[in-house]
Design a protein around this motif. Structure first.
Motif, PDB file in Angstrom:
ATOM      1  N   VAL A 317     -21.750  28.480   1.317  1.00 51.36           N
ATOM      2  CA  VAL A 317     -22.127  27.228   1.257  1.00 51.36           C
ATOM      3  C   VAL A 317     -23.560  27.164   0.679  1.00 51.36           C
ATOM      4  CG1 VAL A 317     -21.260  26.855   3.780  1.00 51.36           C
ATOM      5  CG2 VAL A 317     -23.430  27.899   3.708  1.00 51.36           C
ATOM      6  N   THR A 318     -24.382  28.241   0.283  1.00 49.94           N
ATOM      7  CA  THR A 318     -25.713  28.235  -0.352  1.00 49.94           C
ATOM      8  C   THR A 318     -25.045  27.846  -1.916  1.00 49.94           C
ATOM      9  OG1 THR A 318     -26.518  29.841   0.985  1.00 49.94           O
ATOM     10  CG2 THR A 318     -27.622  29.497  -0.895  1.00 49.94           C
ATOM     11  N   LEU A 319     -24.117  28.227  -2.065  1.00 51.24           N
ATOM     12  CA  LEU A 319     -23.423  27.780  -3.460  1.00 51.24           C
ATOM     13  C   LEU A 319     -23.530  26.206  -3.640  1.00 51.24           C
ATOM     14  CD1 LEU A 319     -21.065  30.369  -4.545  1.00 51.24           C
ATOM     15  CD2 LEU A 319     -23.224  29.934  -5.482  1.00 51.24           C
ATOM     16  N   VAL A 320     -22.903  25.726  -2.182  1.00 53.15           N
ATOM     17  CA  VAL A 320     -22.671  24.323  -2.153  1.00 53.15           C
ATOM     18  C   VAL A 320     -24.225  23.533  -2.244  1.00 53.15           C
ATOM     19  CG1 VAL A 320     -22.050  22.368  -0.458  1.00 53.15           C
ATOM     20  CG2 VAL A 320     -20.762  24.479  -1.101  1.00 53.15           C
ATOM     21  N   ALA A 321     -25.056  24.092  -1.573  1.00 55.58           N
ATOM     22  CA  ALA A 321     -26.520  23.527  -1.728  1.00 55.58           C
ATOM     23  C   ALA A 321     -26.932  23.429  -3.130  1.00 55.58           C
ATOM     24  CB  ALA A 321     -27.422  24.371  -0.818  1.00 55.58           C
ATOM     25  N   ILE A 322     -26.814  24.494  -3.715  1.00 56.69           N
ATOM     26  CA  ILE A 322     -27.199  24.625  -5.076  1.00 56.69           C
ATOM     27  C   ILE A 322     -26.578  23.378  -5.997  1.00 56.69           C
ATOM     28  CG2 ILE A 322     -27.044  26.144  -7.321  1.00 56.69           C
ATOM     29  CD1 ILE A 322     -27.553  28.429  -5.654  1.00 56.69           C
ATOM     30  N   ALA A 323     -25.459  23.111  -5.662  1.00 51.03           N
ATOM     31  CA  ALA A 323     -24.602  21.934  -6.439  1.00 51.03           C
ATOM     32  C   ALA A 323     -25.243  20.599  -5.972  1.00 51.03           C
ATOM     33  CB  ALA A 323     -22.985  22.202  -6.377  1.00 51.03           C
ATOM     34  N   LEU A 324     -25.668  20.498  -4.854  1.00 58.10           N
ATOM     35  CA  LEU A 324     -26.004  19.154  -4.331  1.00 58.10           C
ATOM     36  C   LEU A 324     -27.330  18.887  -4.388  1.00 58.10           C
ATOM     37  CD1 LEU A 324     -23.774  19.092  -0.974  1.00 58.10           C
ATOM     38  CD2 LEU A 324     -23.425  17.887  -3.380  1.00 58.10           C
ATOM     39  N   ILE A 325     -28.256  19.863  -4.364  1.00 54.27           N
ATOM     40  CA  ILE A 325     -29.985  19.624  -4.052  1.00 54.27           C
ATOM     41  C   ILE A 325     -30.346  18.780  -4.783  1.00 54.27           C
ATOM     42  CG2 ILE A 325     -30.885  21.796  -5.130  1.00 54.27           C
ATOM     43  CD1 ILE A 325     -32.546  21.792  -2.418  1.00 54.27           C
ATOM     44  N   ASP A 326     -30.022  18.784  -6.193  1.00 56.10           N
ATOM     45  CA  ASP A 326     -30.702  18.150  -7.118  1.00 56.10           C
ATOM     46  C   ASP A 326     -29.868  16.673  -7.112  1.00 56.10           C
ATOM     47  OD1 ASP A 326     -33.020  19.551  -7.877  1.00 56.10           O
ATOM     48  OD2 ASP A 326     -31.803  20.983  -9.095  1.00 56.10           O
ATOM     49  N   LYS A 327     -28.843  16.628  -6.830  1.00 54.86           N
ATOM     50  CA  LYS A 327     -28.155  15.100  -6.838  1.00 54.86           C
ATOM     51  C   LYS A 327     -28.316  14.372  -5.752  1.00 54.86           C
ATOM     52  CE  LYS A 327     -24.482  17.315  -9.537  1.00 54.86           C
ATOM     53  NZ  LYS A 327     -22.835  17.878  -9.357  1.00 54.86           N
ATOM     54  N   ILE A 328     -28.363  14.732  -4.476  1.00 54.67           N
ATOM     55  CA  ILE A 328     -28.616  13.913  -3.351  1.00 54.67           C
ATOM     56  C   ILE A 328     -30.138  14.045  -2.884  1.00 54.67           C
ATOM     57  CG2 ILE A 328     -26.202  14.179  -2.690  1.00 54.67           C
ATOM     58  CD1 ILE A 328     -26.790  15.985  -0.297  1.00 54.67           C
ATOM     59  N   GLY A 329     -30.648  14.958  -3.278  1.00 52.94           N
ATOM     60  CA  GLY A 329     -32.339  14.985  -2.708  1.00 52.94           C
ATOM     61  C   GLY A 329     -32.405  16.100  -1.615  1.00 52.94           C
ATOM     62  N   ARG A 330     -33.565  16.550  -1.299  1.00 54.78           N
ATOM     63  CA  ARG A 330     -33.857  17.477  -0.406  1.00 54.78           C
ATOM     64  C   ARG A 330     -33.847  16.815   1.055  1.00 54.78           C
ATOM     65  NH1 ARG A 330     -34.300  18.586  -5.591  1.00 54.78           N
ATOM     66  NH2 ARG A 330     -36.030  19.841  -6.351  1.00 54.78           N
ATOM     67  N   ARG A 331     -34.513  15.623   1.172  1.00 55.24           N
ATOM     68  CA  ARG A 331     -34.726  14.935   2.587  1.00 55.24           C
ATOM     69  C   ARG A 331     -33.001  14.766   3.206  1.00 55.24           C
ATOM     70  NH1 ARG A 331     -37.654  11.561   4.958  1.00 55.24           N
ATOM     71  NH2 ARG A 331     -36.325   9.966   4.930  1.00 55.24           N
ATOM     72  N   ARG A 332     -32.051  14.083   2.310  1.00 54.27           N
ATOM     73  CA  ARG A 332     -30.726  14.068   2.569  1.00 54.27           C
ATOM     74  C   ARG A 332     -30.143  15.157   3.170  1.00 54.27           C
ATOM     75  NH1 ARG A 332     -27.242  10.075  -1.079  1.00 54.27           N
ATOM     76  NH2 ARG A 332     -29.260   8.796  -0.543  1.00 54.27           N
ATOM     77  N   LEU A 333     -30.282  16.386   2.375  1.00 52.16           N
ATOM     78  CA  LEU A 333     -29.471  17.453   2.629  1.00 52.16           C
ATOM     79  C   LEU A 333     -30.173  18.021   3.936  1.00 52.16           C
ATOM     80  CD1 LEU A 333     -27.492  19.023   1.098  1.00 52.16           C
ATOM     81  CD2 LEU A 333     -29.552  20.630   0.078  1.00 52.16           C
ATOM     82  N   LEU A 334     -31.277  18.035   4.252  1.00 59.93           N
ATOM     83  CA  LEU A 334     -31.882  18.692   5.528  1.00 59.93           C
ATOM     84  C   LEU A 334     -31.383  17.533   6.620  1.00 59.93           C
ATOM     85  CD1 LEU A 334     -35.674  19.134   4.716  1.00 59.93           C
ATOM     86  CD2 LEU A 334     -33.489  20.634   4.570  1.00 59.93           C
ATOM     87  N   LEU A 335     -31.406  16.240   6.360  1.00 52.64           N
ATOM     88  CA  LEU A 335     -30.800  15.234   7.556  1.00 52.64           C
ATOM     89  C   LEU A 335     -29.034  15.727   8.116  1.00 52.64           C
ATOM     90  CD1 LEU A 335     -32.426  11.970   6.647  1.00 52.64           C
ATOM     91  CD2 LEU A 335     -32.946  13.318   8.595  1.00 52.64           C
ATOM     92  N   ILE A 336     -28.485  15.875   6.790  1.00 56.08           N
ATOM     93  CA  ILE A 336     -27.145  16.240   6.907  1.00 56.08           C
ATOM     94  C   ILE A 336     -27.042  17.898   7.880  1.00 56.08           C
ATOM     95  CG2 ILE A 336     -25.055  17.095   6.253  1.00 56.08           C
ATOM     96  CD1 ILE A 336     -25.688  15.294   3.551  1.00 56.08           C
ATOM     97  N   GLY A 337     -27.985  18.684   7.311  1.00 57.66           N
ATOM     98  CA  GLY A 337     -27.852  19.936   8.127  1.00 57.66           C
ATOM     99  C   GLY A 337     -28.440  19.913   9.591  1.00 57.66           C
ATOM    100  N   SER A 338     -29.532  19.006   9.826  1.00 59.56           N
ATOM    101  CA  SER A 338     -29.991  18.959  11.435  1.00 59.56           C
ATOM    102  C   SER A 338     -28.854  18.302  12.187  1.00 59.56           C
ATOM    103  CB  SER A 338     -31.189  18.120  11.216  1.00 59.56           C
ATOM    104  OG  SER A 338     -31.939  18.512  10.478  1.00 59.56           O
ATOM    105  N   ALA A 339     -28.111  17.395  11.553  1.00 60.93           N
ATOM    106  CA  ALA A 339     -27.058  16.631  12.436  1.00 60.93           C
ATOM    107  C   ALA A 339     -25.782  17.796  12.650  1.00 60.93           C
ATOM    108  CB  ALA A 339     -26.519  15.398  11.769  1.00 60.93           C
TER     109      ALA A 339
END
Length: 468
Positions: A317-339
């Motif tokens: 899942v860290t590899l998934v984060a690497i693929a997403l973090i520059d595409k959807i942004g830091r904030r959105r990734l954190l919000l999805i994770g918190s939920a």
């Protein structure tokens, strides 16, 4: 008149070179993960060998975290005084000393000392790796390269847990004698010598941070370093770095205050991010999971296998984060994770609340055990794809050049203090009821969602020189 700085999206850079530099720096994250997780397989046999109760066991496990706090704070200051590379080498030396000392410990009190020495190294690595990666990386890939720190951490956790399992299996049990008559659990600690030495040697092969060099007045050397990373725009970048770095004095705690004399809001946001990352209880999974699963009916071998599976999940899942973090942004990734963490932690709290108590411990019967395992791994999935890498990326880039190392050191120190609080209190909370412990982590996950929603800035795509 200065040459305008190219927009982040148009920078031309040497991909191979920048990945190499980031990967070597991220080895500090590998040692960070290895050192903090290696004790997982040793907790039960070490407790029995030293005759420790729950309170002392919890302190031995978590005492290194106080030293991590010291290491993180000191590293932030040292990084500005002696450079990023020298701090990496110092951390490697501390890891090596700790590994040997922990493996040969006579009792709980000298074990605490050896683990504390390693903790200083972990704290230093937790600061220096994200700072160096952020400072060497082009803006458009900084999130992905910054996530290498978290990838290295989870790979380090995986290798530590895998080596724990292999060493225990080879000896027929973690408490059994292994090579040269030493108990297997002692070799679990000594195994860290190999990656520690590799980190120290490889750190000497990479150049110093260009931002540190400019701050020291070594502009020509900084130009050379950037020239190996950027194919164009080197002079513009040097100009911008010089504009944002005041060379006449060194960073200090006073620089963290604004014109009103109060600590800058961005520093508090960094501290809160660090605290929330720990208050959701992620390290309970990696420090105590083997003991936890044994306590609810799993064998030692099955519990160790489960910890390895969990760490593999974390890597994926860290590899998934690497693929997403520059595409959807830091904030959105954190919000999805918190939920996601709120739901999965809530499921674990509910399972343990329903479990019957036998001889003072909850027993997971039938589908309850399966649901607990799914929820635990689901929690790791949501944490690993969001708050794991996301917080380190944000801490490496959200502060301006002037305060970056010092502010990152403060935020990382707060993270280790929070980690210590959670790790130390877990045995006592578990004795009261695992439902209570996971209920607390569930509420922390919920609070983290609203914190990000209201206060955390988006840093994706911005140059470090543009940070306020």
């Amino acid at each position: 008149m200065s040459t305008p700085l190219p927009p982040a999206a148009h920078e031309d850079f040497n991909v191979g070179r920048v990945v190499q530099l980031a990967a070597v720096a991220a080895l500090g994250g590998f040692l960070f993960g290895f050192d903090t997780a290696v004790i997982n397989g040793a907790v039960t046999p070490m407790r029995d060998a030293f005759g420790m109760g729950p309170g002392l066991t919890g302190f031995v496990v978590s005492s290194a975290l106080l030293a991590c706090m010291v290491g993180a704070y000191v590293a932030g200051i040292l990084a500005d005084r002696i450079g990023r590379i020298k701090v990496m080498v110092l951390a490697a030396v501390l890891f090596t000393i700790s590994a040997i000392g922990s493996g040969l410990a006579f009792g709980p009190w000298d074990m605490i000392v050896w683990r504390a020495i390693g903790g200083i190294g972990v704290g230093a690595a937790s600061v220096i790796a994200p700072a160096y990666i952020a400072e060497i990386s082009p803006a458009q890939v900084r999130g992905r390269l910054g996530s290498l720190q978290q990838l290295a951490i989870v790979v380090g956790i995986f290798v530590a847990l895998l080596s724990d399992y292999a060493i225990a299996e080879a000896a027929g049990g973690a408490a059994n004698a292994s090579w040269f008559g030493l108990d297997a659990w002692r070799w679990m600690f000594i195994a860290e010598v190999v990656p520690a030495l590799a980190y120290g040697v490889l750190a000497l092969t990479i150049p110093e941070s260009p931002r540190y060099l400019v701050a020291r007045g070594e502009t020509d050397q900084a130009r050379t370093v950037l020239g190996r990373v950027l194919r164009s725009g080197v002079e513009a970048r040097i100009t911008e770095i010089a504009r944002t770095v005041r060379r006449e004095s060194k960073a200090s705690l006073a620089d963290l205050r604004g014109s009103t004399g109060k600590v800058l809001p961005i520093v508090w946001i960094g501290v809160a991010l660090s605290v929330f990352q720990q208050f959701v209880g992620i390290n309970v999974i990696f420090y105590y999971s083997a003991t936890l699963w044994q306590s609810v009916g799993f064998t030692e071998a099955d519990a160790l296998v489960q910890t390895v599976i969990t760490s593999v999940t974390n890597i994926v899942v860290t590899l998934v984060a690497i693929a997403l973090i520059d595409k959807i942004g830091r904030r959105r990734l954190l919000l999805i994770g918190s939920a996601g963490m709120f739901v999965t932690l809530g499921a674990m709290a509910w399972v343990f609340a329903q479990a019957p108590i036998v001889d003072g411990a909850p027993v997971l019967e039938g589908n309850a055990g399966i649901l607990a395992l799914i929820a635990a791994n689901g929690f790791v999935v949501f944490f690993g794809m969001s708050w794991g890498p996301g917080v380190w990326v944000l801490l490496g880039e959200m502060f301006n050049n002037r305060i970056r190392s010092t502010a990152l050191g403060i935020a990382a120190a707060a993270q280790w203090l929070a980690n210590f609080a959670i790790s130390t209190t877990f045995p006592a909370m578990a004795e009261f009821g695992l439902w209570f412990a996971y209920g607390f982590y569930t509420l922390a996950a919920l609070a983290s969602f609203f914190f990000v929603l209201r206060l955390v800035p988006e840093t994706s795509g911005k140059q470090l020189e543009d940070m306020d």
